[in-house]
Enzyme design. Structure first.
Site, PDB file in Angstrom:
ATOM      1  N   GLU A   1       0.808  -1.222   0.000  1.00  0.00           N
ATOM      2  CA  GLU A   1       0.000   0.000   0.000  1.00  0.00           C
ATOM      3  C   GLU A   1       0.843   1.274   0.000  1.00  0.00           C
ATOM      4  O   GLU A   1       0.390   2.321   0.462  1.00  0.00           O
ATOM      5  CB  GLU A   1      -0.991  -0.004   1.171  1.00  0.00           C
ATOM      6  CG  GLU A   1      -2.007  -1.131   1.071  1.00  0.00           C
ATOM      7  CD  GLU A   1      -3.182  -0.988   2.019  1.00  0.00           C
ATOM      8  OE1 GLU A   1      -3.163  -0.063   2.857  1.00  0.00           O
ATOM      9  OE2 GLU A   1      -4.118  -1.812   1.929  1.00  0.00           O
TER      10      GLU A   1
ATOM     11  N   GLU B   1      -5.600  -8.761   0.592  1.00  0.00           N
ATOM     12  CA  GLU B   1      -6.310  -8.352   1.804  1.00  0.00           C
ATOM     13  C   GLU B   1      -7.770  -8.108   1.462  1.00  0.00           C
ATOM     14  O   GLU B   1      -8.082  -7.388   0.519  1.00  0.00           O
ATOM     15  CB  GLU B   1      -5.751  -7.055   2.412  1.00  0.00           C
ATOM     16  CG  GLU B   1      -4.415  -7.159   3.099  1.00  0.00           C
ATOM     17  CD  GLU B   1      -4.024  -5.836   3.762  1.00  0.00           C
ATOM     18  OE1 GLU B   1      -4.928  -5.079   4.193  1.00  0.00           O
ATOM     19  OE2 GLU B   1      -2.819  -5.559   3.836  1.00  0.00           O
TER      20      GLU B   1
END
Length: 295
Positions: A115, A221
């Site tokens: 991320e 995720e």
């Protein structure tokens, strides 16, 4: 730790699996101490190769994975500069030298960063998400890892919103796979009630696939919190976490896509808010909700 019991729980959480299916595992707790060594699921995603509290010692989860024959989606932290990446690569090299094929045979892939692109985006900055990394930096790191010649898929993990941003195309080009993080719970500019979560997730997944230029998309995720604040119309509770597990996990991902669910055990002693741990914050073999997939 009761590895055999955790293995029994792992066997109960799905029907026929994709090639890789498991959970995310952090490297430290909220007080900075190490998580218990546990690798008793089919696969585990790690965020770093470095043991907490050391410069570049291989993370102890590697030995745990070898002990339990758990495949690993390795992570190298990429938001702390070149010196930190040097330590990540040193730890990876040290693990290969120490464990040999007992380790390398378990590597599902290597994710360079997590991320980082989201954290430098306007949304990430507004949400005070911390330091990230520019596309050219990530491409450089990916090339450094590729030069190790480990013959494993190399990619990057980021939010689906980062992958559909055309300014990040160079990272897509450098990857063998794209790790997609998708959370309808956090999509608070849309009607994100649990009744719409399945549609929102599928839309985000399809958008990522469309942006992937033919590269594989792995779901690295996703999940729904068992507790925490509301996000617009999204309510965090056990009932909704179970619904999301059934519809997205059982109904779509577990039988079709490489998936690492977020998360098995949440950090402790301070329970995060929101909390996504399906066993809560205490290591347990008993999930907070029924993880048996519907027939």
């Amino acid at each position: 730790m009761l590895i055999s019991n955790i293995l029994a729980l792992a066997a109960s959480v799905s029907t026929v699996a994709a090639q890789y299916k498991g959970f995310n595992y952090g490297s430290t707790n909220t007080d900075g101490s190490n998580l218990l060594n546990h690798g008793g699921f089919t696969s585990a995603r790690l965020y770093t190769t470095v043991q907490a509290g050391t410069a570049n010692t291989p993370i102890s989860a590697i030995q745990a994975a070898i002990n339990t024959q758990t495949t690993l989606l390795l992570g190298l932290w990429a938001s702390a500069g070149q010196a930190n990446m040097d330590n990540e690569i040193a730890a990876l090299n040290a693990a290969v030298a120490q464990y040999g094929s007992a380790f390398t045979d378990l590597i599902a892939g290597i994710s360079v960063g997590s991320e980082d692109l989201y954290r430098i985006s306007p949304t990430g900055v507004i949400n005070l998400s911390g330091p990230g990394a520019d596309p050219d930096v990530l491409v450089n790191y990916i090339n450094q890892v590729r030069a190790l010649n480990l013959n494993k898929p190399i990619g990057h993990v980021d939010t689906w919103t980062a992958w559909v941003n055309g300014s990040n195309a160079a990272v897509i080009a450098a990857c063998d796979f794209l790790g997609m993080d998708g959370y309808p719970y956090f999509q608070n500019t849309q009607d994100n009630r649990i009744e719409n979560a399945e549609q929102l997730f599928i839309e985000s997944y399809n958008a990522t696939v469309a942006a992937a230029a033919g590269k594989e998309v792995w779901v690295t995720e996703t999940g729904w919190p068992v507790s925490g604040p509301n996000q617009a119309n999204a309510v965090a509770n056990l009932e909704n976490a179970k619904t999301y597990w059934d519809e997205i996990g059982c109904g779509f991902l577990f039988s079709q896509e490489n998936t690492w669910w977020y998360t098995f055990q949440d950090a402790f002693p301070t329970t995060p808010s929101p909390s996504f741990g399906i066993v809560g914050t205490e290591l347990s073999t008993t999930p907070l909700f029924d993880v048996q997939c519907p027939a």
